[in-house]
Each structure stands twice: as C-alpha cells, then as structure tokens.
Design a protein around this motif. Structure first.
Motif, PDB file in Angstrom:
ATOM      1  N   ALA A   1     -21.692 -27.446  13.877  1.00  0.00           N
ATOM      2  CA  ALA A   1     -21.752 -26.447  14.933  1.00  0.00           C
ATOM      3  C   ALA A   1     -21.248 -25.099  14.423  1.00  0.00           C
ATOM      4  N   LYS A   2     -21.841 -24.057  14.954  1.00  0.00           N
ATOM      5  CA  LYS A   2     -21.430 -22.713  14.555  1.00  0.00           C
ATOM      6  C   LYS A   2     -20.150 -22.344  15.291  1.00  0.00           C
ATOM      7  N   LEU A   3     -19.331 -21.545  14.652  1.00  0.00           N
ATOM      8  CA  LEU A   3     -18.110 -21.048  15.264  1.00  0.00           C
ATOM      9  C   LEU A   3     -18.446 -19.841  16.131  1.00  0.00           C
ATOM     10  N   CYS A   4     -17.679 -19.658  17.190  1.00  0.00           N
ATOM     11  CA  CYS A   4     -17.905 -18.512  18.057  1.00  0.00           C
ATOM     12  C   CYS A   4     -17.374 -17.241  17.381  1.00  0.00           C
ATOM     13  N   ALA A   5     -17.879 -16.109  17.797  1.00  0.00           N
ATOM     14  CA  ALA A   5     -17.486 -14.829  17.202  1.00  0.00           C
ATOM     15  C   ALA A   5     -15.997 -14.550  17.412  1.00  0.00           C
ATOM     16  N   LYS A   6     -15.492 -14.930  18.569  1.00  0.00           N
ATOM     17  CA  LYS A   6     -14.068 -14.727  18.881  1.00  0.00           C
ATOM     18  C   LYS A   6     -13.188 -15.507  17.904  1.00  0.00           C
ATOM     19  N   GLY A   7     -13.569 -16.750  17.617  1.00  0.00           N
ATOM     20  CA  GLY A   7     -12.811 -17.593  16.693  1.00  0.00           C
ATOM     21  C   GLY A   7     -12.837 -17.058  15.276  1.00  0.00           C
ATOM     22  N   LYS A   8     -14.039 -16.607  14.811  1.00  0.00           N
ATOM     23  CA  LYS A   8     -14.154 -16.040  13.463  1.00  0.00           C
ATOM     24  C   LYS A   8     -13.295 -14.796  13.321  1.00  0.00           C
ATOM     25  N   ALA A   9     -13.354 -13.919  14.315  1.00  0.00           N
ATOM     26  CA  ALA A   9     -12.583 -12.672  14.273  1.00  0.00           C
ATOM     27  C   ALA A   9     -11.086 -12.962  14.255  1.00  0.00           C
ATOM     28  N   ALA A  10     -10.635 -13.929  15.042  1.00  0.00           N
ATOM     29  CA  ALA A  10      -9.212 -14.283  15.088  1.00  0.00           C
ATOM     30  C   ALA A  10      -8.774 -14.862  13.742  1.00  0.00           C
ATOM     31  N   ALA A  11      -9.620 -15.692  13.115  1.00  0.00           N
ATOM     32  CA  ALA A  11      -9.291 -16.293  11.820  1.00  0.00           C
ATOM     33  C   ALA A  11      -9.217 -15.234  10.730  1.00  0.00           C
ATOM     34  N   LYS A  12     -10.132 -14.254  10.761  1.00  0.00           N
ATOM     35  CA  LYS A  12     -10.126 -13.180   9.764  1.00  0.00           C
ATOM     36  C   LYS A  12      -8.870 -12.323   9.871  1.00  0.00           C
TER      37      LYS A  12
END
Length: 144
Positions: free
Chosen positions: A2-13
């Motif tokens: 499954a793809k990660l949501c944009a919010k999750g990617k931004a928080a991880a970065k």
C-alpha cells in the motif's frame, strides 16, 4: 504494498535525516493509520477493566430487612431517618441477597439493628454472613 499517505511521508521526512528508510517508513505508516500524531507521541489506548469499584457501585443494592412479597426487596436507603417508618436498613447487593438463606438474612439484620447506629455521622458496619464450622466462627468480608 500500500502507498503511504502524503501526510505520513511529510512527517517522516521532517523527523528523520534519511528518507526512505525502514524506520521512517514505519513512522509514516503509523501517522497514516492514526496511531501517531505527526510530531507527537503514540496514542495510548486504555482498556476498560472488569470488576473493581465501578462494578461494585453499579450493582443494585437492596434492603434485606424490608422484604416485599414474591421474594423481592425494597431498594436500599431511606429518604429521612426521622420521618421514615422503616427501621435501619441492612443493604447488600441484589445477587448476594438472592443467594442468602432466610436464617442468614434474619441474622444479618438482627446484628445490624442491635448495634447503635450513626456514631460520628457514619453507619455502623457489621458482617453480612457468619457461619459455624467445627466450633470456630468463620465470617465473610462483606460489609454494610
């Protein structure tokens, strides 16, 4: 996968120096699923425990000294001690009252009413059940 949501990617970065990495992707996944707030801590889910004081308070308490017809009991308590015709109540949970014998009920009420009540503004506590086994007195720890 499954793809990660944009919010999750931004928080991880924002949180990790190296992205993508295993830890960053786990964090991003947790943010996407709502288990972690971005920049915050993990949510702690409290489980409701059974038993204890909450269940004790929720039980239906009855006065075994004031039985009704058909094996039922009046609810515990009185409106006023001065204007009430009822004698001092001996209150137990309804389930306990149903398992007690008539002799046990009479004995408990007799012991409760034989003591002076209301000393220091508090009711006097007496044991609910007492039984004789082999000459020694065994008393349960139920109070009222």
């Amino acid at each position: 996968m499954a793809k990660l949501c944009a919010k999750g990617k931004a928080a991880a970065k924002r949180k990790f120096d190296v992205y993508p990495s295993a830890y960053a992707n786990m964090y991003a996944s947790a943010v996407c699923s709502g288990k972690v707030k971005p920049g915050g801590k993990k949510k702690v889910v409290k489980k409701a425990k059974g038993g204890g004081l909450r269940d004790w308070v929720k039980e239906e308490w009855v006065d075994i000294g004031a039985p009704k017809k058909g094996g039922k009991y009046q609810p515990c308590g009185r409106k006023s001690t001065k204007s009430s015709k009822r004698k001092y109540p001996k209150c137990v949970p309804k389930a306990k009252a149903q398992t007690m014998t008539t002799a046990q009920k009479k004995s408990a009420v007799k012991r409760k009413r034989s003591k002076k009540q209301g000393i220091g503004g508090k009711p006097t506590m007496v044991k609910t059940i007492s039984k004789r086994y082999g000459g020694s007195l065994l008393v349960s720890s139920l109070y009222n």
